[in-house]
Design a protein around this motif. Structure first.
Motif, mmCIF file in Angstrom:
data_model
loop_
_atom_site.group_PDB
_atom_site.id
_atom_site.type_symbol
_atom_site.label_atom_id
_atom_site.label_comp_id
_atom_site.label_asym_id
_atom_site.label_seq_id
_atom_site.Cartn_x
_atom_site.Cartn_y
_atom_site.Cartn_z
ATOM 1 N N LYS A 1 5.034 3.573 -17.622
ATOM 2 C CA LYS A 1 5.330 2.759 -18.794
ATOM 3 C C LYS A 1 6.513 1.860 -18.458
ATOM 4 O O LYS A 1 7.217 2.073 -17.467
ATOM 5 C CB LYS A 1 5.665 3.637 -20.010
ATOM 6 N N SER A 2 6.765 0.882 -19.292
ATOM 7 C CA SER A 2 7.923 0.009 -19.090
ATOM 8 C C SER A 2 9.194 0.717 -19.541
ATOM 9 O O SER A 2 9.155 1.684 -20.313
ATOM 10 C CB SER A 2 7.749 -1.277 -19.891
ATOM 11 N N LEU B 1 5.236 9.266 -19.772
ATOM 12 C CA LEU B 1 6.137 8.224 -19.282
ATOM 13 C C LEU B 1 6.125 8.115 -17.759
ATOM 14 O O LEU B 1 6.379 7.036 -17.214
ATOM 15 C CB LEU B 1 7.571 8.512 -19.764
ATOM 16 N N PHE B 2 5.895 9.224 -17.073
ATOM 17 C CA PHE B 2 5.823 9.255 -15.615
ATOM 18 C C PHE B 2 4.507 9.896 -15.188
ATOM 19 O O PHE B 2 3.815 10.526 -16.006
ATOM 20 C CB PHE B 2 6.983 10.082 -15.032
ATOM 21 N N ALA B 3 4.170 9.747 -13.925
ATOM 22 C CA ALA B 3 3.002 10.424 -13.359
ATOM 23 C C ALA B 3 3.381 11.017 -12.011
ATOM 24 O O ALA B 3 4.209 10.481 -11.286
ATOM 25 C CB ALA B 3 1.836 9.451 -13.192
ATOM 26 N N ARG B 4 2.746 12.124 -11.671
ATOM 27 C CA ARG B 4 2.950 12.808 -10.404
ATOM 28 C C ARG B 4 1.603 13.408 -9.984
ATOM 29 O O ARG B 4 0.910 13.983 -10.808
ATOM 30 C CB ARG B 4 3.985 13.927 -10.600
ATOM 31 N N LYS B 5 1.120 13.199 -8.751
ATOM 32 C CA LYS B 5 1.785 12.615 -7.607
ATOM 33 C C LYS B 5 1.167 11.269 -7.286
ATOM 34 O O LYS B 5 -0.057 11.146 -7.306
ATOM 35 C CB LYS B 5 1.595 13.499 -6.384
ATOM 36 N N LEU C 1 5.983 -3.009 -13.376
ATOM 37 C CA LEU C 1 5.763 -2.726 -14.794
ATOM 38 C C LEU C 1 7.027 -2.247 -15.493
ATOM 39 O O LEU C 1 7.292 -2.603 -16.643
ATOM 40 C CB LEU C 1 4.657 -1.669 -14.934
ATOM 41 N N TYR C 2 7.830 -1.427 -14.807
ATOM 42 C CA TYR C 2 8.997 -0.816 -15.448
ATOM 43 C C TYR C 2 9.979 -1.877 -15.943
ATOM 44 O O TYR C 2 10.657 -1.672 -16.950
ATOM 45 C CB TYR C 2 9.692 0.138 -14.478
ATOM 46 N N GLU D 1 2.135 -4.049 -24.363
ATOM 47 C CA GLU D 1 1.537 -3.145 -25.350
ATOM 48 C C GLU D 1 0.621 -2.168 -24.615
ATOM 49 O O GLU D 1 -0.302 -2.581 -23.909
ATOM 50 C CB GLU D 1 0.726 -3.926 -26.385
ATOM 51 N N PHE D 2 0.894 -0.885 -24.779
ATOM 52 C CA PHE D 2 0.123 0.133 -24.077
ATOM 53 C C PHE D 2 -0.913 0.732 -25.025
ATOM 54 O O PHE D 2 -0.577 1.154 -26.137
ATOM 55 C CB PHE D 2 1.037 1.235 -23.539
ATOM 56 N N LYS D 3 -2.154 0.773 -24.582
ATOM 57 C CA LYS D 3 -3.236 1.363 -25.367
ATOM 58 C C LYS D 3 -3.436 2.800 -24.895
ATOM 59 O O LYS D 3 -4.005 3.039 -23.830
ATOM 60 C CB LYS D 3 -4.512 0.546 -25.193
#
Length: 525
Positions: free
Chosen positions: A105-106, A267-271, A286-287, A293-295
């Motif tokens: 996400k931003s 908000l984050f993803a791993r890995k 993106l950050y 706008e996130f769907k």
């Protein structure tokens, strides 16, 4: 506004760490780094040199040699946390990440998300009552002392546990703590972090206890937060999106996962794969972007399970023990209607019951809410019905006092079909072949959680052919099984044409079968 101090545990890829630090701090946040003391000194020196002029980056004063499942992971985390608390007095939140994590996400969205509620985000489930631990030791993690690493010193690890059991050296869990468990990827408020640090200085007995537990990074913070913070101020979830395969290994994300990751409620993803350079570039850009706008559709896990499951069609090679001596009865006849469109199967079943007086039950092995008589509890859940399938069907024959019974099944139940056909009773099968429009498949994907209202259109367009192919695959498997007394009705055929297989299936005259096949709106969606 929220200001985040990211707590970064890392042991490799110094260039990626430098890029991550520059990206996160450019948005006004902070980063505190613990770099594993087992890693190359040259890598650590590279990171220190590259970030030396960045006032928003701090380093743990003590580097710890970390090992999976050991207290050293918590020790390294606490060292980075202490450095962050001291270096960044304006930080409002402390967010645990690894070198394999990236934002999805931003910064704008992330800060607004954390500002929306004054709460802590941490998975925190009761250690003994929950089913968070799927395999391996459970209570032994806590009541025995663990001085060896299970991965690098396997024989010593298990020998130590075994001797403690033999000598009766089990210890008590601290009386005033309810042990909790959950993911190590948390986001805690400053006040909570300060309480934890104060607790670590005051309760040395608790620290000694956790220092010799196994995999304490899943229990230490989770227990202390629940001990200190009111339930109303805890959201029992992680803000980091991660998935695991059937083999317990974390799923790795690549370049083509960009849209999927952005649509998840995290908000984050791993890995993130080190080779996924394009994905890393796009997520990094993106950050810093504003006004995005996130769907959120959040279908990642169900979609992953669906795609992985395709092609993994397994079969049992031996009957369950409760089925070995059970049978529906040699003189009985089970009529099975197979339809992927459940509303079509239900309509046909209602007309069959009306025209023939054959007792009928709809999707009892697919739909929890199917109306069933009280059979002593065996009917209460789909899991129980499936596990005791023959006993259940025998009881239903007895309940309706009949030798002919009709049921509906979804075509993915090949295992059930094989089992019923292996019984001494007679089994007849009628498959209803229907047309699948894109709109119907789209609705089906939303009903079963493969897509949501905000799933990107291009993602749905890619998903529709895969789902349609899966439907045809299920049907092909049934036909390839070459079941005896197997018949086929087609939506595209006339009522007169469909009356022929229907009459054979029900053992009724074709004139009566035509009346059933002419049922109004039988195939209507």
């Amino acid at each position: 506004m929220a200001r985040i101090a990211f707590i970064l545990l890392s042991h490799k890829d110094p260039k990626a760490i430098i890029e991550q630090a520059e990206r996160l701090t450019a948005a006004g946040d902070y980063l505190s780094i613990h770099f594993d003391a087992r890693s190359k000194a040259s890598d650590y020196e590279m990171i220190r040199a590259a970030l030396a002029g960045n006032p928003s980056v701090a380093f743990a004063k003590k580097r710890v040699k970390c090992g999976w499942g050991e207290w050293s992971l918590v020790e390294g985390t606490l060292a980075a946390v202490e450095a962050a608390v001291e270096a960044f007095p304006r930080a409002t939140h402390f967010y645990m990440v690894s070198g394999d994590c990236m934002t999805i996400k931003s910064a704008e969205f992330t800060h607004d998300f954390l500002d929306a509620e004054d709460v802590d985000y941490i998975e925190s489930f009761d250690f003994f009552e929950s089913d968070w631990i799927k395999t391996g030791m459970k209570e032994e993690r806590l009541i025995y002392r663990h001085y060896f690493n299970e991965r690098t010193q396997k024989w010593r690890f298990y020998t130590s546990v075994e001797w403690q059991k033999r000598l009766g050296l089990a210890r008590k869990i601290p009386d005033d703590l309810q042990i909790m468990i959950g993911s190590q990827w948390w986001c805690l408020r400053r006040r909570t972090i300060e309480w934890i640090l104060e607790f670590t200085r005051r309760r040395r007995d608790v620290m000694r206890f956790f220092a010799t537990t196994w995999i304490p990074d899943e229990t230490f913070f989770q227990t202390l937060v629940r001990h200190m913070v009111p339930d109303s101020e805890i959201r029992t979830r992680t803000l980091t999106f991660l998935m695991f395969t059937d083999y317990g290994m974390p799923v790795t994300f690549y370049n083509d996962h960009y849209d999927l990751l952005l649509s998840q409620d995290y908000l984050f993803a791993r890995k993130i794969s080190p080779e996924a350079r394009e994905l890393r570039r796009r997520l990094g850009a993106l950050y810093a972007t504003e006004g995005v706008e996130f769907k959120i559709s959040n279908e990642g896990r169900s979609l992953f399970n669906f795609l992985v499951g395709r092609g993994r069609v397994g079969q049992r090679f031996a009957p369950r023990f409760w089925e070995a001596e059970s049978t529906l009865g040699r003189e009985r006849e089970l009529l099975i209607v197979i339809a992927k469109k459940w509303h079509v199967g239900k309509r046909l079943m209602a007309r069959i019951a009306q025209a023939t007086n054959i007792p009928s039950i709809e999707y009892l092995f697919d739909e929890e809410g199917t109306a069933l008589p009280d059979l002593g509890g065996i009917q209460t859940t789909i899991e129980k019905r499936t596990r005791h399938r023959r006993a259940l069907m025998r009881m239903l024959f007895d309940y309706f006092e009949t030798d002919r019974l009709a049921i509906c099944l979804d075509p993915d139940n090949l295992d059930l079909l094989r089992d019923f056909y292996a019984d001494r009773s007679t089994t007849r099968l009628l498959e209803i072949e229907t047309e699948f429009t894109d709109d119907w498949i789209r609705g089906h994907a939303m009903r079963i959680g493969l897509a949501g209202e905000r799933t990107p259109e291009d993602a749905i367009l890619k998903l529709i052919p895969a789902i349609r192919s899966d439907f045809y695959f299920e049907s092909d498997r049934i036909r390839d099984a070459d079941f005896e007394h197997s018949y086929l009705m087609r939506e595209t055929d006339s009522a007169e044409e469909n009356a022929i297989p229907l009459a054979k299936f029900l053992s009724i005259p074709e004139e009566r079968a035509v009346e059933i096949a002419r049922s109004e709106n039988l195939y209507c969606d």
